[in-house]
Design an enzyme around this catalytic site. Structure first.
Site, short mmCIF file in Angstrom:
data_model
loop_
_atom_site.label_atom_id
_atom_site.label_comp_id
_atom_site.label_asym_id
_atom_site.label_seq_id
_atom_site.Cartn_x
_atom_site.Cartn_y
_atom_site.Cartn_z
N HIS A 44 -2.17 -5.20 1.80
CA HIS A 44 -2.17 -4.28 2.67
C HIS A 44 -3.39 -4.42 3.58
O HIS A 44 -4.40 -4.82 2.99
CB HIS A 44 -2.27 -2.76 2.15
CG HIS A 44 -2.05 -1.52 2.93
ND1 HIS A 44 -3.12 -1.14 3.71
CD2 HIS A 44 -1.09 -1.00 3.03
CE1 HIS A 44 -2.91 -0.03 3.96
NE2 HIS A 44 -1.33 0.32 3.95
N ASP A 51 -5.91 -3.10 -6.35
CA ASP A 51 -5.32 -1.88 -5.38
C ASP A 51 -4.19 -1.39 -6.04
O ASP A 51 -3.34 -2.00 -6.06
CB ASP A 51 -5.26 -2.35 -4.04
CG ASP A 51 -4.38 -1.56 -3.01
OD1 ASP A 51 -4.26 -0.40 -3.55
OD2 ASP A 51 -4.08 -2.05 -2.01
N GLN A 87 0.28 1.46 -5.12
CA GLN A 87 1.85 1.58 -5.36
C GLN A 87 2.05 1.55 -7.00
O GLN A 87 3.27 1.53 -7.21
CB GLN A 87 2.68 0.52 -4.50
CG GLN A 87 2.30 0.61 -3.01
CD GLN A 87 2.73 1.83 -2.46
OE1 GLN A 87 3.76 2.42 -3.14
NE2 GLN A 87 2.60 2.13 -1.13
N LYS A 147 0.25 9.33 -2.66
CA LYS A 147 1.08 8.58 -3.08
C LYS A 147 1.70 8.80 -4.73
O LYS A 147 2.70 8.49 -5.32
CB LYS A 147 0.82 7.06 -3.05
CG LYS A 147 0.56 6.64 -1.56
CD LYS A 147 0.13 5.33 -1.45
CE LYS A 147 -0.34 4.81 -0.10
NZ LYS A 147 0.55 4.65 1.05
N CYS A 168 1.70 -2.01 7.52
CA CYS A 168 0.46 -2.52 7.42
C CYS A 168 0.03 -3.79 6.51
O CYS A 168 -0.74 -4.02 5.63
CB CYS A 168 -0.78 -1.36 6.73
SG CYS A 168 -0.55 0.43 7.58
#
Ligand code: PMP
Length: 403
Positions: A121, A198, A201, A224, A361
Site C-alpha cells: 500500500h 503492516d 488487512q 478496518k 493505493c
C-alpha cells in the site's frame, strides 16, 4: 448457488445498523461497518463518562484514564504484546510514519537499503521513500510469485547486510495474499535487519500474535477492525521503542520542560503527544471484544468460504480475470475484459452492491499486474452468501450491458 458456508453460518448483519436490508457492502478492506456495541461504547464515552486522561485530579478523569489504559491492555492481549509496547496512533499510516521518522531517522545511513515488496500500500512505500531520501539510502523491491504472493525465496536471495529495514504487508489490501510473516521475519533477522509488518488487512480476518511472528514492529488501523476512525496501533518491541526519539513534541509526552532542554516520558507515552483520541480507544476496545467474541478462526473460515465462492463464480463468467492466490484472505480483485473497473462499480451500485474500483493505493502493484485499476470485493463478518449472489448477478448484468 451452493455455498460452502452453510455449515458455518455467521449471521451478524443485525448487529450493524448502517447496513440496510438488501445492501451488499463489499468494501470492508477500505473500512468496516460498525457494530452497535462499538457505537454504544462511543456514545457512552462522550455521553456519560467523558473527561480528559492522564492530567485530571478529579475522579471522572481518573476513571477515564483507567478506561483509556484498559483499552491499551486489551490491544496488548489481542495481538500478544505488552501494554507498554502499544502506542496509540491515528491509524496504520501514522504508525508507519512514526517508525520511518523516529527509528529510521536515527539508524539509517547513506548507502543503507530498505526492502519493501511489489504489493505494498502507498502507506507502506512513501514514508520509507521520504526516510531513504533524507538518509541517502536506497529501496529494493521483492517481486511477487506467479500466484501473486510476496516471493520469500526471492527475498532470501536478495537481502544483504546493507538492508537495515524491511516493511511488508501481512495481507495484501488488493489481492488478499497472506504473508508468512514468521518466515519473512526470520529472513530479515538473518542479516540483522529490523522488520515492520503492516497488519491493516490481517488483524480483522485472522488471529495475530506478534510474539509468535517475532517481528519488530506491527501496525494496524481501528476502522478496518470494526472500530472507529482516527485510532490505530503501533506495536514495537519494548527495547526498540525505548531507544527511539520522539516523533512529535507536545503535551503529555514529556518528563520535564525548560526553555533550555526537555526530557521525555518513557514509551509509549513519549509517542503520544497531545490529547489523544480518548473515545476512539474505548471504541477500539469494544471492537476487539466484538471480534474476539465471534472468534478470529471463525471469521477467517467464514471469509475464506465467501472468497472461494466468489472466485469460482467470477471465473465462470468468461472474460473476468481474477487476481491473487486461491487462498486469499477476505479480498478478491478482478477485472473484466474491455470494461473499466469504475463502470463495473457504478453498475454494481445500481444493483445495491458496493465494491471498490481503482488502484487501491497500490499503483506499483497495478503496474506489475499490467492494469490501471481493478474492481475489488472485500468481505467482513456481516457478509453472507446473499452478498456473493448479488455480486455475481450484478456482474452478469455488467456482462450483458458490455457484452
Ligand atoms: N496498509 C494497508 C494494507 C491498507 O489496506 C491500508 C488502508 N487501505 C493502509 C495501510 C492505510 O491505513 P489507514 O489509511 O487506515 O492509515
Amino acid at each position: 448457488m451452493t455455498t460452502t458456508l452453510d455449515q458455518r453460518p455467521l449471521d451478524t448483519v443485525a448487529d450493524f445498523p448502517a447496513i440496510p436490508d438488501g445492501w451488499a457492502y463489499l468494501d470492508t478492506a477500505a473500512t468496516s461497518q460498525k457494530p452497535q456495541a462499538v457505537i454504544d461504547a462511543i456514545a457512552r464515552g462522550y455521553g456519560e463518562t467523558y473527561a480528559t486522561v492522564h492530567r485530571g485530579v478529579y475522579q471522572r478523569s481518573a476513571d477515564m484514564t483507567l478506561a483509556y489504559e484498559a483499552a491499551r491492555n486489551r490491544v496488548a492481549s489481542f495481538i500478544g504484546g505488552s501494554a507498554d509496547e502499544i502506542v496509540f496512533v491515528r491509524g496504520a499510516t501514522e504508525g508507519i510514519n512514526l517508525v520511518a521518522h523516529s527509528w529510521i531517522a536515527q539508524q539509517l545511513k547513506a548507502g543503507d537499503r530498505i526492502l519493501l515488496s511489489q504489493l505494498e500500500h502507498h502507506s507502506n512505500i512513501v514514508p520509507w521513500q521520504i526516510a531513504a531520501e533524507r538518509a541517502g539510502a536506497a529501496i529494493d523491491v521483492i517481486p511477487l510469485t506467479e500466484d501473486h504472493r510476496i516471493d520469500l525465496d526471492a527475498m532470501a536471495a536478495m537481502i544483504t547486510p546493507a538492508h537495515k529495514f524491511v516493511a511488508l504487508a501481512h495481507v495484501s489490501n488488493v489481492l488478499g495474499s497472506v504473508l508468512d510473516a514468521t518466515k519473512a521475519t526470520e529472513i530479515a533477522h538473518s542479516v540483522g535487519a529490523k522488520i515492520l509488518i503492516d497488519g491493516c488487512q490481517a488483524v480483522p480476518r485472522m488471529a495475530v500474535d506478534v510474539a509468535a511472528i517475532g517481528c519488530d514492529f506491527y501496525v494496524f488501523s481501528g476502522h478496518k477492525l470494526y472500530g472507529p476512525t482516527g485510532i490505530g496501533v503501533l506495536w514495537g518491541r519494548a527495547e526498540l521503542l525505548e531507544a527511539m526519539p520522539p516523533y512529535q513534541g507536545g503535551g503529555s509526552m514529556i518528563d520535564r520542560v525548560t526553555f533550555e532542554r526537555s526530557t521525555y516520558a518513557p514509551a509509549p507515552t513519549r509517542f503520544e503527544a497531545g490529547t489523544p483520541h480518548i473515545v476512539g480507544a474505548l471504541g477500539l476496545h469494544a471492537a476487539i471484544d466484538y471480534v474476539d467474541a465471534i472468534g478470529l478462526e471463525r471469521i477467517h473460515a467464514h471469509e475464506a468460504a465467501l472468497v472461494a465462492d466468489t472466485r469460482t463464480a467470477l471465473a465462470h463468467l468468461n472474460s473476468v480475470r481474477v487476481f491473487g492466490p486461491a487462498d486469499s484472505a477476505g479480498i478478491v480483485s478482478f477485472a473484466m475484459e474491455g470494461v473499466h473497473p469504475h463502470d463495473i462499480g457504478t453498475i454494481l451500485d445500481e444493483s445495491r452492491v458496493a465494491i471498490r474500483a481503482g488502484h487501491h493505493c497500490a499503483q506499483p502493484l497495478m503496474a506489475s499486474l499490467g492494469v490501471e485499476a481493478t474492481a475489488r470485493a472485500s468481505f467482513g463478518v456481516y457478509n453472507g452468501p446473499r452478498d456473493v449472489e448479488a455480486l455475481v448477478a450484478g456482474m452478469e448484468r455488467v456482462k450483458r450491458i458490455f457484452g
